[in-house]
Design a protein around this motif. Structure first.
Motif, PDB file in Angstrom:
ATOM      1  N   GLN A 165       0.785  -1.138   0.006  1.00  0.00           N
ATOM      2  CA  GLN A 165      -0.021   0.008  -0.094  1.00  0.00           C
ATOM      3  C   GLN A 165       0.849   1.076   0.000  1.00  0.00           C
ATOM      4  O   GLN A 165       2.056   1.371   0.662  1.00  0.00           O
ATOM      5  CB  GLN A 165      -0.898  -0.039   1.332  1.00  0.00           C
ATOM      6  N   LEU A 166       0.296   2.289  -0.488  1.00  0.00           N
ATOM      7  CA  LEU A 166       0.871   3.378  -0.451  1.00  0.00           C
ATOM      8  C   LEU A 166       1.041   4.028   1.037  1.00  0.00           C
ATOM      9  O   LEU A 166      -0.160   4.162   1.513  1.00  0.00           O
ATOM     10  CB  LEU A 166       0.224   4.723  -1.117  1.00  0.00           C
ATOM     11  N   LYS A 167       2.084   4.628   1.523  1.00  0.00           N
ATOM     12  CA  LYS A 167       2.419   4.926   2.779  1.00  0.00           C
ATOM     13  C   LYS A 167       1.966   6.602   2.677  1.00  0.00           C
ATOM     14  O   LYS A 167       2.723   7.516   1.854  1.00  0.00           O
ATOM     15  CB  LYS A 167       3.846   4.721   3.132  1.00  0.00           C
ATOM     16  N   PRO A 168       0.996   7.069   3.516  1.00  0.00           N
ATOM     17  CA  PRO A 168       0.770   8.536   3.607  1.00  0.00           C
ATOM     18  C   PRO A 168       1.642   9.248   3.953  1.00  0.00           C
ATOM     19  O   PRO A 168       2.586   9.078   4.681  1.00  0.00           O
ATOM     20  CB  PRO A 168      -0.497   8.518   4.425  1.00  0.00           C
ATOM     21  N   ARG A 169       1.970  10.497   3.211  1.00  0.00           N
ATOM     22  CA  ARG A 169       3.076  11.355   3.675  1.00  0.00           C
ATOM     23  C   ARG A 169       2.306  12.436   4.298  1.00  0.00           C
ATOM     24  O   ARG A 169       1.274  12.706   4.416  1.00  0.00           O
ATOM     25  CB  ARG A 169       3.573  11.962   2.367  1.00  0.00           C
ATOM     26  N   LEU A 170       3.110  13.316   4.951  1.00  0.00           N
ATOM     27  CA  LEU A 170       2.746  14.434   5.806  1.00  0.00           C
ATOM     28  C   LEU A 170       1.983  15.537   5.070  1.00  0.00           C
ATOM     29  O   LEU A 170       2.270  15.557   3.637  1.00  0.00           O
ATOM     30  CB  LEU A 170       4.077  15.110   6.282  1.00  0.00           C
ATOM     31  N   PRO A 171       0.969  15.973   5.402  1.00  0.00           N
ATOM     32  CA  PRO A 171      -0.002  16.984   4.478  1.00  0.00           C
ATOM     33  C   PRO A 171       0.742  18.144   4.015  1.00  0.00           C
ATOM     34  O   PRO A 171       1.835  18.517   4.939  1.00  0.00           O
ATOM     35  CB  PRO A 171      -1.070  17.329   5.399  1.00  0.00           C
ATOM     36  N   LEU A 172       0.665  18.636   3.027  1.00  0.00           N
ATOM     37  CA  LEU A 172       1.367  20.043   2.605  1.00  0.00           C
ATOM     38  C   LEU A 172       1.210  20.865   3.484  1.00  0.00           C
ATOM     39  O   LEU A 172       2.141  21.885   3.705  1.00  0.00           O
ATOM     40  CB  LEU A 172       0.783  20.292   1.067  1.00  0.00           C
ATOM     41  N   SER A 173       0.141  20.973   4.376  1.00  0.00           N
ATOM     42  CA  SER A 173      -0.343  22.087   5.100  1.00  0.00           C
ATOM     43  C   SER A 173       0.962  22.225   6.410  1.00  0.00           C
ATOM     44  O   SER A 173       1.259  23.188   7.039  1.00  0.00           O
ATOM     45  CB  SER A 173      -1.561  22.057   5.906  1.00  0.00           C
ATOM     46  N   ILE A 174       1.608  20.843   6.483  1.00  0.00           N
ATOM     47  CA  ILE A 174       2.786  20.870   7.406  1.00  0.00           C
ATOM     48  C   ILE A 174       4.122  21.133   6.948  1.00  0.00           C
ATOM     49  O   ILE A 174       5.158  21.737   7.304  1.00  0.00           O
ATOM     50  CB  ILE A 174       2.497  19.582   8.215  1.00  0.00           C
ATOM     51  N   VAL A 175       4.100  20.542   5.551  1.00  0.00           N
ATOM     52  CA  VAL A 175       5.784  20.572   4.883  1.00  0.00           C
ATOM     53  C   VAL A 175       5.760  21.985   4.312  1.00  0.00           C
ATOM     54  O   VAL A 175       7.053  22.318   4.224  1.00  0.00           O
ATOM     55  CB  VAL A 175       5.532  19.592   3.740  1.00  0.00           C
ATOM     56  N   ILE A 176       4.907  22.678   3.790  1.00  0.00           N
ATOM     57  CA  ILE A 176       5.058  23.805   3.013  1.00  0.00           C
ATOM     58  C   ILE A 176       4.806  25.096   4.038  1.00  0.00           C
ATOM     59  O   ILE A 176       3.744  25.140   4.543  1.00  0.00           O
ATOM     60  CB  ILE A 176       4.106  23.714   1.789  1.00  0.00           C
ATOM     61  N   HIS A 177       5.659  26.010   3.763  1.00  0.00           N
ATOM     62  CA  HIS A 177       5.599  27.354   4.825  1.00  0.00           C
ATOM     63  C   HIS A 177       5.543  28.373   3.967  1.00  0.00           C
ATOM     64  O   HIS A 177       6.141  28.287   2.580  1.00  0.00           O
ATOM     65  CB  HIS A 177       7.128  27.168   5.504  1.00  0.00           C
ATOM     66  N   GLN A 178       4.806  29.387   4.150  1.00  0.00           N
ATOM     67  CA  GLN A 178       4.785  30.458   3.264  1.00  0.00           C
ATOM     68  C   GLN A 178       5.597  31.553   3.723  1.00  0.00           C
ATOM     69  O   GLN A 178       5.211  32.240   4.950  1.00  0.00           O
ATOM     70  CB  GLN A 178       3.367  30.884   3.339  1.00  0.00           C
ATOM     71  N   GLU A 179       6.539  32.009   2.799  1.00  0.00           N
ATOM     72  CA  GLU A 179       7.310  33.382   3.229  1.00  0.00           C
ATOM     73  C   GLU A 179       8.318  33.038   4.354  1.00  0.00           C
ATOM     74  O   GLU A 179       9.670  33.404   3.952  1.00  0.00           O
ATOM     75  CB  GLU A 179       6.412  34.365   3.740  1.00  0.00           C
TER      76      GLU A 179
END
Length: 240
Positions: A165-179
């Motif tokens: 099965q695909l292993k779920p990755r961290l959501p972009l809301s945690i990984v991606i930072h704005q500015e």
């Protein structure tokens, strides 16, 4: 969604392989794709060692912690940061800088990812083997690596016998930072932890009762190859 994006998003680690060999033309394409990866300042400071001898494969599998697929995979490649080549070109090359260690690690990682994606695009699968760093000195001796060559990871490649099965990755809301860097969103983390718990509980094999946060706590609460600094220094990396 095009084939390239679909291939990337369907990535999973393959540890069970059929006995089918990888066709020579496919292997050459994989290696060509690896060699086409970006290179900082065009230094091209990476090398790949293809290991085919059963005796060496068996020893590497043992050194990597008894990972049997190092032996059973159709191909096993060792990816190295390599400044020895440059020293042969320029004997007085100023080597050993921390920045060169970072460049070697980054460029070799890019090369590995190119190889993996190329393989997956052709119906193959694979898994990265960080376990070769369990005993890097023995790996160095086994592969006859000179100074200024650093074995970073191995890679098993072959035709998948099982598709996990695909292993779920961290959501972009945690990984991606704005500015600028932002604090960890604990609510989003809690949702992800629940997702991971459900994923582990649903697996057909190797079920676990844990969350991602619990895994991180366990992993980072113990030493992680404390001998690496001395080994890296001994190979002529990260000494200044």
């Amino acid at each position: 969604m095009n084939h390239t994006i679909e291939t990337i998003l369907q990535h999973r680690s393959i540890r069970h392989f059929t006995e089918q060999k990888i066709e020579a033309e496919k292997l050459e394409l994989i290696l060509r794709c690896a060699n086409a990866a970006s290179s900082s300042s065009f230094i091209q400071c990476s090398s790949i060692i293809r290991v085919t001898l059963p005796s060496i494969r068996a020893k590497l599998a043992e050194l990597a912690g008894g990972q049997a697929y190092v032996e059973s995979a159709a191909e096993f490649l060792v990816f190295c940061a390599d400044f020895n080549r440059h020293q042969q070109i320029q004997p007085d090359a100023k080597l050993g800088f921390t920045e060169q260690t970072l460049i070697g690690a980054v460029d070799t990682g890019l090369m590995g990812q190119n190889a993996m994606l190329a393989a997956e695009s052709m119906g193959l699968g694979g898994v990265y083997i960080g376990g070769i760093r369990n005993d890097p000195q023995q790996v160095t001796e086994l592969l006859d690596l000179p100074k200024h060559v650093l074995p970073l990871f191995g890679m098993c490649l072959g035709y998948p016998a099982k598709m996990p099965q695909l292993k779920p990755r961290l959501p972009l809301s945690i990984v991606i930072h704005q500015e600028r860097y932002q604090s960890l969103d604990k609510q989003e983390l809690a949702k992800y932890d629940q997702h991971i718990q459900a994923y582990y509980a649903s697996r057909s094999s190797n079920n676990k009762q844990t969350s991602w946060s619990e895994l991180i706590k366990a992993t980072l609460s113990k030493e992680s190859r404390p001998f690496m600094q001395a080994y890296i220094n001994g190979q002529g990396f990260n000494i200044k």
